[in-house]
Design a protein around this motif. Structure first.
Motif, PDB file in Angstrom:
ATOM      1  N   UNK A  36       0.830  -1.211   0.000  1.00 25.73           N
ATOM      2  CA  UNK A  36       0.000   0.000   0.000  1.00 25.73           C
ATOM      3  C   UNK A  36       0.860   1.255   0.000  1.00 25.73           C
ATOM      4  N   UNK A  37       1.939   1.267   0.788  1.00 24.20           N
ATOM      5  CA  UNK A  37       2.848   2.426   0.799  1.00 24.20           C
ATOM      6  C   UNK A  37       3.483   2.612  -0.577  1.00 24.20           C
ATOM      7  N   UNK A  38       3.878   1.516  -1.211  1.00 20.77           N
ATOM      8  CA  UNK A  38       4.480   1.582  -2.544  1.00 20.77           C
ATOM      9  C   UNK A  38       3.484   2.143  -3.562  1.00 20.77           C
ATOM     10  N   UNK A  39       2.227   1.714  -3.503  1.00 24.20           N
ATOM     11  CA  UNK A  39       1.197   2.200  -4.427  1.00 24.20           C
ATOM     12  C   UNK A  39       0.961   3.689  -4.221  1.00 24.20           C
ATOM     13  N   UNK A  40       0.883   4.115  -2.964  1.00 20.65           N
ATOM     14  CA  UNK A  40       0.664   5.540  -2.678  1.00 20.65           C
ATOM     15  C   UNK A  40       1.836   6.372  -3.185  1.00 20.65           C
ATOM     16  N   UNK A  41       3.063   5.865  -3.010  1.00 16.31           N
ATOM     17  CA  UNK A  41       4.241   6.591  -3.531  1.00 16.31           C
ATOM     18  C   UNK A  41       4.178   6.745  -5.050  1.00 16.31           C
ATOM     19  N   UNK A  42       3.825   5.650  -5.744  1.00 15.33           N
ATOM     20  CA  UNK A  42       3.722   5.723  -7.203  1.00 15.33           C
ATOM     21  C   UNK A  42       2.630   6.699  -7.635  1.00 15.33           C
ATOM     22  N   UNK A  43       1.528   6.720  -6.925  1.00 18.12           N
ATOM     23  CA  UNK A  43       0.439   7.656  -7.247  1.00 18.12           C
ATOM     24  C   UNK A  43       0.873   9.097  -7.039  1.00 18.12           C
ATOM     25  N   UNK A  96       1.784   5.990 -11.685  1.00 20.34           N
ATOM     26  CA  UNK A  96       0.788   4.934 -11.763  1.00 20.34           C
ATOM     27  C   UNK A  96      -0.571   5.588 -11.953  1.00 20.34           C
ATOM     28  N   UNK A  97      -1.288   5.142 -12.982  1.00 21.42           N
ATOM     29  CA  UNK A  97      -2.621   5.683 -13.231  1.00 21.42           C
ATOM     30  C   UNK A  97      -3.570   5.215 -12.148  1.00 21.42           C
ATOM     31  N   UNK A  98      -4.566   6.029 -11.867  1.00 25.43           N
ATOM     32  CA  UNK A  98      -5.487   5.714 -10.780  1.00 25.43           C
ATOM     33  C   UNK A  98      -6.252   4.420 -11.037  1.00 25.43           C
ATOM     34  N   UNK A  99      -6.498   4.096 -12.310  1.00 23.31           N
ATOM     35  CA  UNK A  99      -7.208   2.855 -12.635  1.00 23.31           C
ATOM     36  C   UNK A  99      -6.412   1.637 -12.164  1.00 23.31           C
ATOM     37  N   UNK A 100      -5.109   1.664 -12.320  1.00 23.14           N
ATOM     38  CA  UNK A 100      -4.276   0.554 -11.875  1.00 23.14           C
ATOM     39  C   UNK A 100      -4.052   0.611 -10.369  1.00 23.14           C
TER      40      UNK A 100
END
Length: 134
Positions: free
Chosen positions: A29-36, A41-45
């Motif tokens: 989750x931390x990795x996804x938030x960093x990419x966002x 990272x597109x919000x859809x992914x």
């Protein structure tokens, strides 16, 4: 007596496994938030991967959930259900990414053709013309 973390929790997985799943979920989750936040990272992914992380968090928080669901579905060995769901998720993700790559490939080809036609309409380039800038 075994260490506290190694005791088997209801649901068949050891507490160590649940802690491992919990830590892995937090890292995901931390990795996804960093990419966002970096717009990598597109919000859809991000929604897709956040749903996957949330599913892992549910398994970590409720140890007996996988066991109950596997009994309800009729699978005797709960980790087999986990592997089946994970394999299905990865298969669908691969199909979605293949579809996206195909769409982008077609779009790139159409743009290349359009550029070629525009250059053909413009005529031959002489050495007096300034270089093109991107």
């Amino acid at each position: 007596m075994p260490p506290l973390l190694a005791q088997i929790a209801p649901g068949g997985l050891s507490r160590t496994a649940h802690v491992f799943i919990g830590v892995g979920t937090l890292i995901t989750i931390v990795f996804i938030v960093r990419l966002l936040r970096r717009r990598q990272l597109r919000s859809k992914y991000a929604l897709l991967w956040t749903a996957a992380g949330t599913s892992l968090a549910l398994l970590a928080l409720f140890p007996g959930l996988l066991d109950r669901v596997s009994r309800w579905v009729g699978i005797d060995y709960p980790p087999a259900l986990f592997l089946l769901v994970a394999t299905g998720f990865l298969f669908l993700t691969s199909v979605e990414f293949s579809r996206e790559v195909s769409r982008l490939d077609e779009r790139t080809r159409a743009l290349a053709e359009e550029i070629a036609m525009l250059r053909a309409q413009r005529g031959p380039v002489t050495t007096d013309d300034p270089p093109e800038r991107c």
